[in-house]
Design an enzyme around this catalytic site. Structure first.
Site, PDB file in Angstrom:
ATOM      1  N   TYR A 121      20.260   1.752   4.211  1.00 15.57           N
ATOM      2  CA  TYR A 121      19.837   3.144   4.369  1.00 15.57           C
ATOM      3  C   TYR A 121      19.433   3.405   5.814  1.00 15.57           C
ATOM      4  O   TYR A 121      19.126   2.487   6.580  1.00 15.57           O
ATOM      5  CB  TYR A 121      18.676   3.470   3.417  1.00 15.57           C
ATOM      6  CG  TYR A 121      17.378   2.744   3.706  1.00 15.57           C
ATOM      7  CD1 TYR A 121      16.343   3.383   4.386  1.00 15.57           C
ATOM      8  CD2 TYR A 121      17.185   1.430   3.289  1.00 15.57           C
ATOM      9  CE1 TYR A 121      15.155   2.722   4.646  1.00 15.57           C
ATOM     10  CE2 TYR A 121      16.009   0.767   3.538  1.00 15.57           C
ATOM     11  CZ  TYR A 121      14.990   1.422   4.227  1.00 15.57           C
ATOM     12  OH  TYR A 121      13.823   0.757   4.487  1.00 15.57           O
ATOM     13  N   ASN A 175      14.550  -9.656   6.638  1.00  9.96           N
ATOM     14  CA  ASN A 175      13.913  -9.359   7.917  1.00  9.96           C
ATOM     15  C   ASN A 175      13.600 -10.674   8.616  1.00  9.96           C
ATOM     16  O   ASN A 175      12.846 -11.498   8.079  1.00  9.96           O
ATOM     17  CB  ASN A 175      12.633  -8.551   7.733  1.00  9.96           C
ATOM     18  CG  ASN A 175      12.916  -7.118   7.322  1.00  9.96           C
ATOM     19  OD1 ASN A 175      14.048  -6.658   7.366  1.00  9.96           O
ATOM     20  ND2 ASN A 175      11.885  -6.413   6.903  1.00  9.96           N
ATOM     21  N   TYR A 177      11.871 -12.239  11.827  1.00 13.45           N
ATOM     22  CA  TYR A 177      10.933 -11.928  12.905  1.00 13.45           C
ATOM     23  C   TYR A 177      10.797 -13.120  13.850  1.00 13.45           C
ATOM     24  O   TYR A 177      10.696 -14.266  13.404  1.00 13.45           O
ATOM     25  CB  TYR A 177       9.556 -11.589  12.353  1.00 13.45           C
ATOM     26  CG  TYR A 177       9.508 -10.393  11.448  1.00 13.45           C
ATOM     27  CD1 TYR A 177       9.331  -9.114  11.959  1.00 13.45           C
ATOM     28  CD2 TYR A 177       9.620 -10.535  10.069  1.00 13.45           C
ATOM     29  CE1 TYR A 177       9.275  -8.013  11.123  1.00 13.45           C
ATOM     30  CE2 TYR A 177       9.560  -9.444   9.226  1.00 13.45           C
ATOM     31  CZ  TYR A 177       9.391  -8.186   9.765  1.00 13.45           C
ATOM     32  OH  TYR A 177       9.336  -7.099   8.924  1.00 13.45           O
ATOM     33  N   HIS A 186       4.383   1.964   7.463  1.00 13.15           N
ATOM     34  CA  HIS A 186       5.360   2.784   6.746  1.00 13.15           C
ATOM     35  C   HIS A 186       5.142   2.643   5.247  1.00 13.15           C
ATOM     36  O   HIS A 186       4.431   1.749   4.783  1.00 13.15           O
ATOM     37  CB  HIS A 186       6.789   2.338   7.093  1.00 13.15           C
ATOM     38  CG  HIS A 186       7.118   0.966   6.581  1.00 13.15           C
ATOM     39  ND1 HIS A 186       6.667  -0.191   7.193  1.00 13.15           N
ATOM     40  CD2 HIS A 186       7.831   0.562   5.487  1.00 13.15           C
ATOM     41  CE1 HIS A 186       7.092  -1.238   6.514  1.00 13.15           C
ATOM     42  NE2 HIS A 186       7.799  -0.817   5.470  1.00 13.15           N
ATOM     43  N   ASP A 188       7.701   2.398   1.928  1.00 14.02           N
ATOM     44  CA  ASP A 188       9.098   2.303   1.509  1.00 14.02           C
ATOM     45  C   ASP A 188       9.491   3.607   0.822  1.00 14.02           C
ATOM     46  O   ASP A 188       8.785   4.054  -0.088  1.00 14.02           O
ATOM     47  CB  ASP A 188       9.282   1.126   0.549  1.00 14.02           C
ATOM     48  CG  ASP A 188       9.149  -0.216   1.264  1.00 14.02           C
ATOM     49  OD1 ASP A 188       8.305  -0.317   2.184  1.00 14.02           O
ATOM     50  OD2 ASP A 188       9.873  -1.151   0.917  1.00 14.02           O
ATOM     51  N   HIS A 248       1.863   0.171   4.855  1.00 13.83           N
ATOM     52  CA  HIS A 248       1.714  -1.256   5.131  1.00 13.83           C
ATOM     53  C   HIS A 248       2.519  -1.606   6.380  1.00 13.83           C
ATOM     54  O   HIS A 248       3.454  -0.900   6.748  1.00 13.83           O
ATOM     55  CB  HIS A 248       2.150  -2.113   3.933  1.00 13.83           C
ATOM     56  CG  HIS A 248       3.567  -1.904   3.516  1.00 13.83           C
ATOM     57  ND1 HIS A 248       3.950  -0.930   2.620  1.00 13.83           N
ATOM     58  CD2 HIS A 248       4.713  -2.542   3.871  1.00 13.83           C
ATOM     59  CE1 HIS A 248       5.251  -0.981   2.431  1.00 13.83           C
ATOM     60  NE2 HIS A 248       5.747  -1.955   3.183  1.00 13.83           N
ATOM     61  N   ARG A 259       9.313 -16.035  11.383  1.00 12.05           N
ATOM     62  CA  ARG A 259       9.066 -15.745   9.978  1.00 12.05           C
ATOM     63  C   ARG A 259      10.201 -14.890   9.437  1.00 12.05           C
ATOM     64  O   ARG A 259      10.697 -13.999  10.127  1.00 12.05           O
ATOM     65  CB  ARG A 259       7.741 -15.007   9.806  1.00 12.05           C
ATOM     66  CG  ARG A 259       7.397 -14.771   8.339  1.00 12.05           C
ATOM     67  CD  ARG A 259       6.749 -13.436   8.134  1.00 12.05           C
ATOM     68  NE  ARG A 259       6.428 -13.204   6.719  1.00 12.05           N
ATOM     69  CZ  ARG A 259       6.135 -12.034   6.224  1.00 12.05           C
ATOM     70  NH1 ARG A 259       6.102 -10.969   6.993  1.00 12.05           N
ATOM     71  NH2 ARG A 259       5.885 -11.895   4.933  1.00 12.05           N
TER      72      ARG A 259
END
Length: 378
Positions: A121, A175, A177, A186, A188, A248, A259
């Site tokens: 998205y 994700n 990192y 943000h 979701d 969050h 991570r």
């Protein structure tokens, strides 16, 4: 003066006003410096009672309890299972670097890469209109399918432990990192994804923070309403207040080692989806058939080239040269004096006409032919 016992007028004044000795360096008691206004205000607040601070603390504690009510954490994956999944994540990174995924599967950012599978998205700077509720799913087939190893090694175990029902997940995002990476506060998209939101962490321990505010240049993050430690191999499930009513984020200071997190979600049946035409309108040249984007025979889209010329710091202080100026300059240099025009249409031509006239006069005196003046483009 001598009869009164004072040899100096200053001694007499000191004896008459002893209260001034303190701040003048005398032997009296020193006076304290005046209290700054903000100190007086703070002391007044402390003296007047601590009811506002107690109220704020009580409000934060209440909100933290609401957040905790929507969080569920489990430690499901052992160190061996984590290592096996982490090796698969490395394969995803390698395939992405080789360009083996579809265009919208990979989304790169400083210190953080996203890999969309199943459903992808638009968000953030990709949105034509900014703000919550503007996110859109990509057209079907624009991202790669969920890898089999995600189904076998991750989703199946979550179903076995009744974290999610069978067939729930149709969107998986990885994700990745690097140390110092982050993701801003943000929620979701509620109009895109069902609840709950399930995430599994790998490679290292980190934390998830709720209710933070970000500031940039330099990046700064406010204190969270709730700080949630997230261990390697742990599963975090968000629903209710924690998923819908508070933001969050992941702060830069909470990612000290590499991570990765796998986020598993289900898209809503009525989630808005981009059409192929709207997806390609911003990058396609006029007259390009948008149907050529779909399917495996996707043609490469030519994107406009970006200039690599370095900016001239003095350009803003020089007058711009318009197209009409170039033509008039060319005429003023090449034509004889009696044929030159004196009334030019450009408003900034007068700034340079004197310089060019002097150049031409010098050349005509020397008997050399008139030379063309090279114009500088801005």
């Amino acid at each position: 003066m001598a009869g009164s016992g004072y040899t100096d007028l200053r001694e007499k004044l000191k004896s008459m006003m002893p209260y001034r000795d303190g701040h003048k360096g005398g032997g009296g008691l020193p006076r304290e410096p005046p209290e700054p206004p903000y100190d007086r205000k703070r002391r007044h607040q402390e003296d007047s009672g601590s009811e506002p601070s107690d109220y704020e603390e009580q409000k934060e504690e209440e909100e933290a309890r609401k957040v905790k009510s929507g969080i569920r954490q489990l430690r499901l994956f052992s160190a061996e299972e984590c290592a096996k999944i982490e090796a698969r994540i490395e394969d995803v990174v390698s395939r992405a670097e080789k360009g083996l995924y579809k265009e919208h599967t990979v989304d790169r950012a400083p210190l953080r890469n996203k890999y969309f599978f199943g459903e992808g998205y638009t968000y953030g700077s990709q949105l034509q209109r900014r703000g919550p509720g503007q996110e859109r799913l990509y057209p079907r087939g624009e991202v790669d399918a969920i890898p089999e190893w995600v189904q076998d090694l991750v989703i199946r175990k979550l179903v076995e432990h009744r974290v999610i029902p069978e067939g729930f997940v149709n969107s998986a995002v990885i994700n990745d990192y690097q140390p110092g990476g982050c993701i801003v506060s943000h929620v979701d998209p509620i109009h895109i994804f069902e609840r709950p939101i399930v995430s599994v962490s790998f490679f290292s321990d980190s934390a998830l923070c709720f209710g933070c505010k970000f500031q940039f240049k330099p990046i700064r993050v406010s204190e969270p309403v709730l700080f949630l430690p997230v261990k390697r191999g742990s599963v975090t499930v968000l629903s209710g207040y924690a998923a819908d009513e508070i933001t969050h984020c992941i702060r830069p200071q909470d990612i000290k080692e590499r991570r990765a997190v796998i986020i598993l979600r289900k898209t809503r049946l009525d989630a808005p989806r981009l059409e192929t035409k709207s997806l390609s309108s911003s990058v396609l040249p006029p007259g390009y058939n948008s149907d050529r984007l779909s399917g495996s025979n996707r043609d490469q889209i030519l994107k406009p080239k970006r200039s690599h010329r370095k900016a001239d710091p003095d350009a803003a202080h020089r007058p711009r040269i318009l197209e009409m100026d170039k033509e008039e300059n060319r005429r003023s240099v090449l034509l004889p004096k009696h044929r030159r025009r004196s009334n030019f249409s450009s408003e900034n031509y007068w700034r340079r006409s004197y310089e060019y006239t002097e150049d031409c006069d010098e050349e005509e005196e020397d008997g050399s032919p008139a030379r063309k003046v090279k114009m500088r483009r801005h």
